[in-house]
Design an enzyme around this catalytic site. Structure first.
Site, PDB file in Angstrom:
ATOM      1  N   ASN A  37       0.817  -1.217   0.000  1.00 50.28           N
ATOM      2  CA  ASN A  37       0.000   0.000   0.000  1.00 50.28           C
ATOM      3  C   ASN A  37       0.847   1.262   0.000  1.00 50.28           C
ATOM      4  O   ASN A  37       1.818   1.378   0.747  1.00 50.28           O
ATOM      5  CB  ASN A  37      -0.897   0.035   1.252  1.00 50.28           C
ATOM      6  N   HIS A 122     -13.727  -7.758   9.898  1.00 49.53           N
ATOM      7  CA  HIS A 122     -13.566  -6.449  10.543  1.00 49.53           C
ATOM      8  C   HIS A 122     -14.928  -5.858  10.860  1.00 49.53           C
ATOM      9  O   HIS A 122     -15.738  -5.656   9.960  1.00 49.53           O
ATOM     10  CB  HIS A 122     -12.866  -5.470   9.604  1.00 49.53           C
ATOM     11  N   TYR A 160      -7.917   5.059  13.315  1.00 50.41           N
ATOM     12  CA  TYR A 160      -7.681   3.928  12.427  1.00 50.41           C
ATOM     13  C   TYR A 160      -8.915   3.019  12.247  1.00 50.41           C
ATOM     14  O   TYR A 160      -9.476   2.535  13.235  1.00 50.41           O
ATOM     15  CB  TYR A 160      -6.491   3.089  12.950  1.00 50.41           C
ATOM     16  N   ASP A 215      -7.171  -4.058  17.232  1.00 51.12           N
ATOM     17  CA  ASP A 215      -5.900  -3.581  16.663  1.00 51.12           C
ATOM     18  C   ASP A 215      -5.600  -2.179  17.197  1.00 51.12           C
ATOM     19  O   ASP A 215      -6.369  -1.241  16.958  1.00 51.12           O
ATOM     20  CB  ASP A 215      -6.035  -3.551  15.128  1.00 51.12           C
ATOM     21  N   HIS A 217      -2.922  -0.581  16.371  1.00 48.24           N
ATOM     22  CA  HIS A 217      -2.238   0.049  15.229  1.00 48.24           C
ATOM     23  C   HIS A 217      -1.055   0.922  15.653  1.00 48.24           C
ATOM     24  O   HIS A 217      -0.918   2.068  15.218  1.00 48.24           O
ATOM     25  CB  HIS A 217      -3.227   0.824  14.351  1.00 48.24           C
ATOM     26  N   GLU A 241      -3.614  -6.460  19.023  1.00 49.95           N
ATOM     27  CA  GLU A 241      -2.653  -6.390  17.909  1.00 49.95           C
ATOM     28  C   GLU A 241      -1.854  -5.095  17.923  1.00 49.95           C
ATOM     29  O   GLU A 241      -2.399  -4.032  18.203  1.00 49.95           O
ATOM     30  CB  GLU A 241      -3.459  -6.503  16.612  1.00 49.95           C
ATOM     31  N   GLU A 267       2.676  -7.465  11.094  1.00 53.32           N
ATOM     32  CA  GLU A 267       2.205  -7.182   9.729  1.00 53.32           C
ATOM     33  C   GLU A 267       3.173  -6.302   8.951  1.00 53.32           C
ATOM     34  O   GLU A 267       3.126  -6.287   7.723  1.00 53.32           O
ATOM     35  CB  GLU A 267       0.794  -6.573   9.741  1.00 53.32           C
ATOM     36  N   ARG A 288       2.101 -12.091  12.583  1.00 53.31           N
ATOM     37  CA  ARG A 288       1.198 -11.516  11.587  1.00 53.31           C
ATOM     38  C   ARG A 288       1.819 -11.342  10.204  1.00 53.31           C
ATOM     39  O   ARG A 288       1.194 -10.791   9.297  1.00 53.31           O
ATOM     40  CB  ARG A 288       0.752 -10.133  12.083  1.00 53.31           C
ATOM     41  N   HIS A 317      -1.527 -11.427   8.041  1.00 57.30           N
ATOM     42  CA  HIS A 317      -2.153 -10.195   7.569  1.00 57.30           C
ATOM     43  C   HIS A 317      -2.999 -10.519   6.336  1.00 57.30           C
ATOM     44  O   HIS A 317      -2.658 -11.411   5.574  1.00 57.30           O
ATOM     45  CB  HIS A 317      -1.018  -9.231   7.206  1.00 57.30           C
ATOM     46  N   GLU A 344      -6.729 -13.187   8.845  1.00 57.10           N
ATOM     47  CA  GLU A 344      -7.494 -11.955   8.637  1.00 57.10           C
ATOM     48  C   GLU A 344      -8.144 -12.011   7.261  1.00 57.10           C
ATOM     49  O   GLU A 344      -7.503 -12.375   6.281  1.00 57.10           O
ATOM     50  CB  GLU A 344      -6.552 -10.743   8.714  1.00 57.10           C
TER      51      GLU A 344
HETATM   52  C1  CS2 Z   1      -4.183  -3.319   9.462  1.00 57.46           C
HETATM   53  C2  CS2 Z   1      -3.813  -3.043   8.037  1.00 57.46           C
HETATM   54  O1  CS2 Z   1      -5.324  -5.216   8.730  1.00 57.46           O
HETATM   55  C3  CS2 Z   1      -4.698  -4.724   9.649  1.00 57.46           C
HETATM   56  O2  CS2 Z   1      -4.499  -5.278  10.700  1.00 57.46           O
HETATM   57  O3  CS2 Z   1      -3.286  -2.991  10.426  1.00 57.46           O
HETATM   58  O4  CS2 Z   1      -4.996  -2.887   7.358  1.00 57.46           O
HETATM   59  C4  CS2 Z   1      -2.929  -1.831   7.762  1.00 57.46           C
HETATM   60  O5  CS2 Z   1      -3.513  -0.677   8.239  1.00 57.46           O
HETATM   61  C5  CS2 Z   1      -2.694  -1.695   6.291  1.00 57.46           C
HETATM   62  O6  CS2 Z   1      -2.147  -2.867   5.781  1.00 57.46           O
HETATM   63  C6  CS2 Z   1      -1.766  -0.555   5.995  1.00 57.46           C
HETATM   64  O7  CS2 Z   1      -1.468  -0.524   4.641  1.00 57.46           O
HETATM   65 MG    MG Z   2      -3.123  -4.440  11.914  1.00 59.51          MG
END
Ligand code: CS2
Ligand code: MG
Length: 408
Positions: A37, A122, A160, A215, A217, A241, A267, A288, A317, A344
């Site tokens: 991304n 999610h 987030y 999460d 983040h 997470e 991740e 992850r 991830h 996920e």
């Molecule tokens: C996130 C991701 O899925 C997750 O757990 O932390 O979506 C993350 O924000 C993105 O991969 C960022 O590009």
């Molecule tokens: Mg994450």
């Protein structure tokens, strides 16, 4: 057997997927995913300008030696751009290997350890009421595990994965509204005051069976993370997470000293060298790392095996950060891994995406069922791909209320 050609495609429906197709002199081809991304053109250029010219003429069956050649041969190695490009090559070579053997990849790893792999969806809401509705929607759909993110009262902006307005659904695709990233404003105190009770309310409403994940983040300091992990213990989370930015890996001992809440990290990791300390010191419960960012099947399988020695389970991830090609590679690892934890999974949700990457991998009742087709079991429609091209876009960034930059 020789590699005769390799091509990179960038673009997709609502997303800049980076797709690698490696062709051989026997007509068999393999697919890899180099999507990362907000950096999508970089692995594409690295593949086209540096890796593909060296790849042509190699024997695709020697995937281990090719992995070592590009990893050790890069000299400046382990960065996300390098690794995702190498991961795409490696995944494509495994796809070729499976097609040559006429076996689905999980058979080459050691066969199936389970029928379906549990995934988590999610759920999110601008406030607790919307979040509860979103969870109920996923539970009704058969999901056994849900990651929950909630708007925090008084937070200056949505944070987030939370929609800006009540009633809205959060879209995870890249923000294509401009090249300047959106700014999210973060307030740790408000978050810490609100989130433990919100998680407790979710547990109360949905009962003991639902697996609840959350999460952070990367937004907390180690001491704050320890406080949170301890405060949410009664909720019995499936995992917490990325509680901190995990560059300072020793700091995570503080969380362990204060709580038994399971921790999931990785991740943003790109190699076994990012994961090994957390795994060997048993500072995490779930790893992850993704097949694409982790350097492909060859290196991620090594990480999974190391994790298995230390009671660490997988929690790769998931989409939409990756294309269905990386998700397919993970589906095969998930079917095999003795230390599988969870996957996920976000419904990519568009018929356009399914048409671009046809496959018979399937989701049913919150469980992912791997395809039995040879190789990865996912294809790529080049004619459709010609409709798409790179669209500039960006992740948001995060600042504190006084303007200080923080971790997205
Ligand atoms: C996130 C991701 O899925 C997750 O757990 O932390 O979506 C993350 O924000 C993105 O991969 C960022 O590009
Ligand atoms: Mg994450």
């Amino acid at each position: 057997m020789k590699i005769t050609d390799a091509e990179v495609f960038v673009g997709g429906p609502g997303k800049n997927y980076v797709t690698l197709k490696i062709t051989t002199d026997q007509g068999i081809y393999g697919l890899g995913d180099a999507t990362i991304n907000s950096r999508e053109t970089l692995p594409a250029a690295y593949l086209r300008d540096y890796l593909i010219p060296k790849l042509i003429g190699m024997d695709p069956r020697n995937s281990e030696d090719i992995w070592q050649f590009f990893y050790r041969g890069a000299y400046f190695r382990r960065g996300p751009v390098e690794t995702v490009a190498l991961g795409a090559i490696d995944t494509a070579l495994w796809d070729i290997k499976g097609k040559l053997a006429d076996l689905p990849l999980y058979q080459l790893f050691g066969g199936k350890s389970r029928e379906g792999a549990m995934v988590y969806a999610h759920a999110t809401g601008a406030d607790l009421e919307d979040l509860l509705d979103s969870i109920a929607f996923h539970v009704d759909d058969g999901y056994k595990a849900v990651r929950i993110q909630c708007g925090i009262p008084g937070m200056p902006t949505a944070s987030y994965a939370v929609p800006e307005k009540k009633g809205d659904v959060k879209h995870y695709m890249t923000d294509f509204s401009g090249i300047r990233p959106k700014v999210e404003v973060w307030d740790t105190d408000r978050y810490m005051r609100f989130i433990p009770d919100a998680l407790a309310r979710v547990r109360e409403r949905f009962g003991p069976e639902l697996h609840i994940l959350h999460d952070v983040h990367h937004r907390l300091m180690p001491r704050e993370a320890a406080e949170l992990a301890k405060a949410v213990e009664p909720v019995r989370l499936f995992w917490l997470e990325d509680p901190t930015p995990a560059e300072d890996q020793d700091a995570l001992t503080l969380i362990r000293q204060h709580s038994t809440t399971p921790i999931a990290i990785g991740e943003v990791f790109n190699s076994v060298w990012d994961c090994n300390k957390l795994i060997e010191k048993e500072l995490i419960d779930f790893i992850r790392v993704a097949v694409s960012y982790g350097g492909g099947i060859t290196s991620v399988k090594r990480i999974v095996d190391l994790a298995g020695l230390h009671h660490v389970r997988t929690g790769f991830h998931g989409a939409p950060s990756h294309s269905p090609i990386c998700m397919a590679a993970q589906a095969h690892l998930n079917a095999w891994a003795p230390n599988f934890g969870i996957q996920e999974y976000l419904v990519l949700g568009t018929p356009e995406c399914d048409a671009l990457f046809p496959s018979d991998h399937r989701m049913e009742n919150g469980m992912f069922h791997v395809s039995n087709a040879p190789g990865l079991g996912v294809d790529f429609d080049e004619t459709l791909a010609a409709r798409y091209s790179y669209q500039p876009g960006s992740h948001p960034v995060v600042r504190l209320q006084d303007g200080t930059m923080w971790n997205y």
